[in-house]
Enzyme design. Structure first.
Site, PDB file in Angstrom:
ATOM      1  N   SER A  96       0.859  -1.188   0.000  1.00 62.44           N
ATOM      2  CA  SER A  96       0.000   0.000   0.000  1.00 62.44           C
ATOM      3  C   SER A  96       0.892   1.234   0.000  1.00 62.44           C
ATOM      4  CB  SER A  96      -0.917   0.012   1.231  1.00 62.44           C
ATOM      5  OG  SER A  96      -1.819  -1.076   1.191  1.00 62.44           O
ATOM      6  N   LYS A 171      -7.336   1.704  -2.442  1.00 62.47           N
ATOM      7  CA  LYS A 171      -6.846   1.279  -1.132  1.00 62.47           C
ATOM      8  C   LYS A 171      -6.813   2.443  -0.159  1.00 62.47           C
ATOM      9  CE  LYS A 171      -5.201  -1.114   2.234  1.00 62.47           C
ATOM     10  NZ  LYS A 171      -3.948  -1.859   2.276  1.00 62.47           N
ATOM     11  N   LYS A 239       0.783   5.796   8.157  1.00 64.05           N
ATOM     12  CA  LYS A 239       1.318   6.013   6.815  1.00 64.05           C
ATOM     13  C   LYS A 239       0.189   6.135   5.796  1.00 64.05           C
ATOM     14  CE  LYS A 239       2.189   2.533   4.496  1.00 64.05           C
ATOM     15  NZ  LYS A 239       1.497   1.643   3.528  1.00 64.05           N
TER      16      LYS A 239
END
Length: 294
Positions: A96, A171, A239
């Site tokens: 990701s 995502k 993140k």
């Protein structure tokens, strides 16, 4: 049978690589901590000594590492995939990362004679172990069809969502929704406990109505038992929320709830909870409420 290199054998990558080996593919795995390769070796795979060693005969290169700089190093670094894999290999990035980085890496892949799919996953450790991941795939439709039999071995819901970068964009939206759900569930649990309600029973009935969600089903036991062994670490969700807020700003989209949840995730990390499962956002609600931290 396909020659597969799998780079990154952590909580997610290890069971995914094992599923591919169990399906009869030849899998060479590489991880910085090579103890992580033991399950793959037990499943009939090979522990490679380096990225170059892993990819030297690969038809397909799978990558599952934490962040954008890691993917850039694995693919485009001096000892990376683009320098060492056979020309024409298909690269599947399950990581990701930032959509713009994916788009740039896809361009580099094409320039070097490779094909790249961005295929981030959702479902956490349980999804990886049970081959039940949701996989959102960006890239060429023909490459998606080529990779589909491999996706079917590690996932349950597999959808081609557009060109390179589209998988990472979907995502990011997933991580926004999941973080907001976890935060809402955390607040509900602390609220219920403050009133002395049978919280387990309350979550059971809530799960049967419109408040029900995959987050409630998968994370309620963590919150009830205050066990936060990482299935997906707060560090990683921090993140991902950075990716969401940066991408939204670049697109001129306002995400006020996302921005708030991003700050709450950052606060949890600053308070030392970065290594815990993201269900530990509950601890942040307890802190703000002046409650004893579970």
């Amino acid at each position: 049978m396909t020659n597969i290199a799998f780079i990154g054998l952590g909580i997610m990558g290890s069971p995914m690589a094992v599923h591919l080996a169990n399906a009869g593919h030849r899998v060479a795995g590489y991880n910085l901590d090579m103890d992580r390769a033991k399950p793959l070796v037990e499943a009939g795979g090979v522990a490679a000594a380096s990225i170059a060693d892993a990819v030297k005969d690969a038809d397909v290169v799978c990558v599952m590492v934490p962040d954008s700089p890691d993917v850039e190093l694995v693919l485009a670094g001096p000892d990376g995939v683009f320098q060492n894999a056979p020309t024409g290999a298909l690269v599947i990035d399950f990581s990701s990362i930032r959509p713009d980085v994916t788009i740039e890496l896809a361009a580099q892949a094409r320039a070097n004679g490779f094909r790249l799919l961005d295929a981030p996953v959702s479902g956490g450790q349980a999804g990886a172990e049970n081959a039940a991941l949701s996989i959102m795939v960006g890239g060429e439709a023909e490459d998606f069809q080529t990779a589909k039999p491999l996706f079917d071995r590690v996932g349950k819901t597999i959808v081609h969502v557009g060109g390179n970068g589209a998988g990472q964009t979907v995502k990011a939206a997933n991580q926004l929704i999941v973080a907001a759900n976890i935060q809402a569930l955390s607040e509900a649990v602390v609220f219920l406990e403050a009133y002395g309600v049978d919280t387990k029973a309350a979550l059971e009935v809530l799960g049967g109505g419109l408040a029900g969600s995959a987050v409630l089903n998968q994370k309620k036991e963590n919150m009830l038992s205050r066990t936060f062994d990482p299935g997906f670490r707060i560090d990683l969700h921090h993140k991902d929320m950075g990716i969401v807020t940066a991408a939204a700003r670049e697109a001129g989209v306002v995400v006020p709830l996302g921005a708030l949840v991003a700050q709450l995730v950052a606060s949890a990390r600053a308070n030392g909870d970065g290594g815990l499962d993201h269900s530990a956002l509950l601890r942040g609600v307890e802190r703000l409420s002046g409650k004893e931290i579970g």
